[in-house]
Design a protein around this motif. Sequence first.
Motif, mmCIF file in Angstrom:
data_model
loop_
_atom_site.group_PDB
_atom_site.id
_atom_site.type_symbol
_atom_site.label_atom_id
_atom_site.label_comp_id
_atom_site.label_asym_id
_atom_site.label_seq_id
_atom_site.Cartn_x
_atom_site.Cartn_y
_atom_site.Cartn_z
ATOM 1 N N GLU A 153 72.275 -21.374 -32.125
ATOM 2 C CA GLU A 153 71.329 -21.304 -33.238
ATOM 3 C C GLU A 153 69.963 -20.791 -32.787
ATOM 4 O O GLU A 153 69.360 -19.934 -33.428
ATOM 5 C CB GLU A 153 71.184 -22.687 -33.883
ATOM 6 C CG GLU A 153 72.460 -23.224 -34.506
ATOM 7 C CD GLU A 153 73.411 -23.877 -33.499
ATOM 8 O OE1 GLU A 153 74.472 -24.361 -33.917
ATOM 9 O OE2 GLU A 153 73.089 -23.892 -32.285
ATOM 10 N N ALA A 176 74.716 -25.067 -39.630
ATOM 11 C CA ALA A 176 75.546 -26.152 -39.078
ATOM 12 C C ALA A 176 76.984 -25.951 -39.538
ATOM 13 O O ALA A 176 77.220 -25.634 -40.710
ATOM 14 C CB ALA A 176 75.036 -27.513 -39.549
ATOM 15 N N SER A 213 77.721 -33.400 -33.172
ATOM 16 C CA SER A 213 78.022 -32.424 -34.211
ATOM 17 C C SER A 213 78.701 -33.096 -35.405
ATOM 18 O O SER A 213 78.400 -32.785 -36.561
ATOM 19 C CB SER A 213 78.917 -31.317 -33.645
ATOM 20 O OG SER A 213 79.243 -30.374 -34.642
ATOM 21 N N LYS A 219 72.448 -31.250 -35.101
ATOM 22 C CA LYS A 219 71.571 -30.359 -35.854
ATOM 23 C C LYS A 219 70.158 -30.934 -35.911
ATOM 24 O O LYS A 219 69.177 -30.175 -35.878
ATOM 25 C CB LYS A 219 72.111 -30.149 -37.266
ATOM 26 C CG LYS A 219 71.693 -28.861 -37.906
ATOM 27 C CD LYS A 219 71.984 -27.634 -37.052
ATOM 28 C CE LYS A 219 73.416 -27.563 -36.536
ATOM 29 N NZ LYS A 219 73.649 -26.377 -35.674
ATOM 30 N N GLU A 222 68.512 -30.066 -32.783
ATOM 31 C CA GLU A 222 68.169 -28.632 -32.786
ATOM 32 C C GLU A 222 66.936 -28.346 -33.645
ATOM 33 O O GLU A 222 66.168 -27.421 -33.347
ATOM 34 C CB GLU A 222 69.367 -27.815 -33.268
ATOM 35 C CG GLU A 222 70.503 -27.793 -32.252
ATOM 36 C CD GLU A 222 71.759 -27.144 -32.776
ATOM 37 O OE1 GLU A 222 71.740 -26.672 -33.944
ATOM 38 O OE2 GLU A 222 72.763 -27.098 -32.049
ATOM 39 N N VAL A 239 67.946 -26.494 -42.778
ATOM 40 C CA VAL A 239 69.331 -26.568 -42.292
ATOM 41 C C VAL A 239 70.266 -26.267 -43.444
ATOM 42 O O VAL A 239 70.106 -26.803 -44.551
ATOM 43 C CB VAL A 239 69.644 -27.967 -41.709
ATOM 44 C CG1 VAL A 239 71.133 -28.073 -41.356
ATOM 45 C CG2 VAL A 239 68.787 -28.251 -40.485
#
Length: 394
Positions: A153, A176, A213, A219, A222, A239
Amino acid sequence: MQRKNISLLGSTGSIGTSALDVIARHGDRFKVSAIAASASIDSMLAQISAFDPALACLADPAAADELRRRLPAGSRAEVVAGKQGLLRAATMPEADVVLAAIAGSAGLQPTFAALQAGKDVALANKESLVMAGELMMAQARQSGCRIIPVDSEHSAVFQVLNGQGTEHISSIILTASGGPFLNTGIDELRRVTPAEALRHPRWNMGSKVTIDSASLMNKGLEVIEARWLFDIAPDRIKVVVHPQSIVHSMVAFVDGTVLAQLSQPDMRGPIAYAFSFPERLESIMQPLDLVALGELSFSAPDTRRFPCLTLAFRALRQAGLMPAVMNAANEIAVETFLAGNLAFHAMPALIEKVMDAFSADGAPLSMERVLEADRWARTRARELLDSGTCSDSG
């Protein structure tokens, strides 16, 4: 391109082995200087034989002793162990690039040490920026070295921006996959097993990242990583769920334009780009067949079923030491879930209780305080687990 010496921290994991595949394909461009892993003796022996590193580190001293005994005659590899060995691998003078691919908070100190030593870092260990993003980016600026993202990403955003600043950006949009439970109802989530959570539909990753995940915490981590990598405010990071994992992320600009980076879900792509930047290497991934793909879909994340994403945004907005606290609590939650002692849906409840209990003293941020907050959060999480506060196994 001049041949680069690469130090691989986490050489036996999924990122490390993909990196070695890239290096093997382009041996004229890259040389392995050091490899480091946890305790995988057989894998390390195979890597030493194939890539002839000067240094090999195993975190487990007993495993390192066994590796020394089994090292083939004539091997030049020096075998080291433990934290000090890992720091040597991260800072060895001949390394041009350090791949930081150790999972979890264990990657923080060696990644920081690599920056202190003036090494360019190919960053796959997102927890380093989650726990101490302000400190990491300041050290990179002070040392004059680069942090080039390896997460697909952030690599996508890095490639789209191509050196541009953020003044013309409306938002960064991270995609995602949704993990294995994208369409699983809340009641069913109470009954999922570790084995089910480890079956990711798109990516081959280590167990910790795969569970993150599945919970959408990955996410969330991230999002925090993106805030520091691209110096962008939390409310400008979005997201979206994209099950096909073809669009790896997007950047929306103030004029209404959205630019995206697309490729097969193959970590060799972002790894190769981090190693070769600003050049690109041939024969890394299979090209996309857009007609065969058919359609690409996007939807909003369901934070009611996956509250970890909300917790990560909360930690980012509270800033300071809270992201480190959240990360530590999550690591304990994942560890306990994988051991079969915590329900999947109880992980965010544990993380939230630890976050609620934390109170910072307002002192300036430092690596020592980050590590102290990490220790405190782990202790608090274990206390809550021992008390049965978050022991609902659903």
